[in-house]
Motif scaffolding. Sequence first.
Motif, PDB file in Angstrom:
ATOM      1  N   ASP A 122      -0.652   6.859   4.617  1.00  0.00           N
ATOM      2  CA  ASP A 122      -0.758   7.398   3.258  1.00  0.00           C
ATOM      3  C   ASP A 122       0.429   8.283   2.888  1.00  0.00           C
ATOM      4  O   ASP A 122       0.765   8.408   1.726  1.00  0.00           O
ATOM      5  N   PRO A 157       6.048   2.262   1.023  1.00  0.00           N
ATOM      6  CA  PRO A 157       4.874   1.548   1.552  1.00  0.00           C
ATOM      7  C   PRO A 157       5.222   0.220   2.217  1.00  0.00           C
ATOM      8  O   PRO A 157       4.452  -0.287   3.016  1.00  0.00           O
ATOM      9  N   GLN A 192       3.482  -2.080   5.307  1.00  0.00           N
ATOM     10  CA  GLN A 192       2.851  -3.342   4.948  1.00  0.00           C
ATOM     11  C   GLN A 192       3.647  -4.570   5.352  1.00  0.00           C
ATOM     12  O   GLN A 192       3.119  -5.674   5.306  1.00  0.00           O
TER      13      GLN A 192
END
Length: 113
Positions: A30, A35, A39
Amino acid sequence: MNISKIQTNQSFYNTQPNKPKREFIDIIADNVKNPRDVQDCVAVPRGIFKAYIYLMAGSGLLSVSNFLPNNWKGVKTSLNVLGALLGIVSAVYFAKPFAIKGLSPTVEKGENK
């Protein structure tokens, strides 16, 4: 005036869905600025992954043997030999897909989605 429906069946069980327990890695994920770092997925053949594991284990054993005192020659020599053997096994796992064709299938671009 607020009128609510009368419920004929009462449930004493918790009907709300259980939220999965957050793990330590979720908290780190988080707080990552990009990101895509979390991912992104790279398909790595299982043999290459094993090679990395053996290489890291062999390197760890070699470094531990360097920190042992010189009067522990037996333990130091055995750790050096075991670390070198793990390095050789790692080299075999790295070279196996290239030496023997068709051993590990090629991953297509759309398979990871």
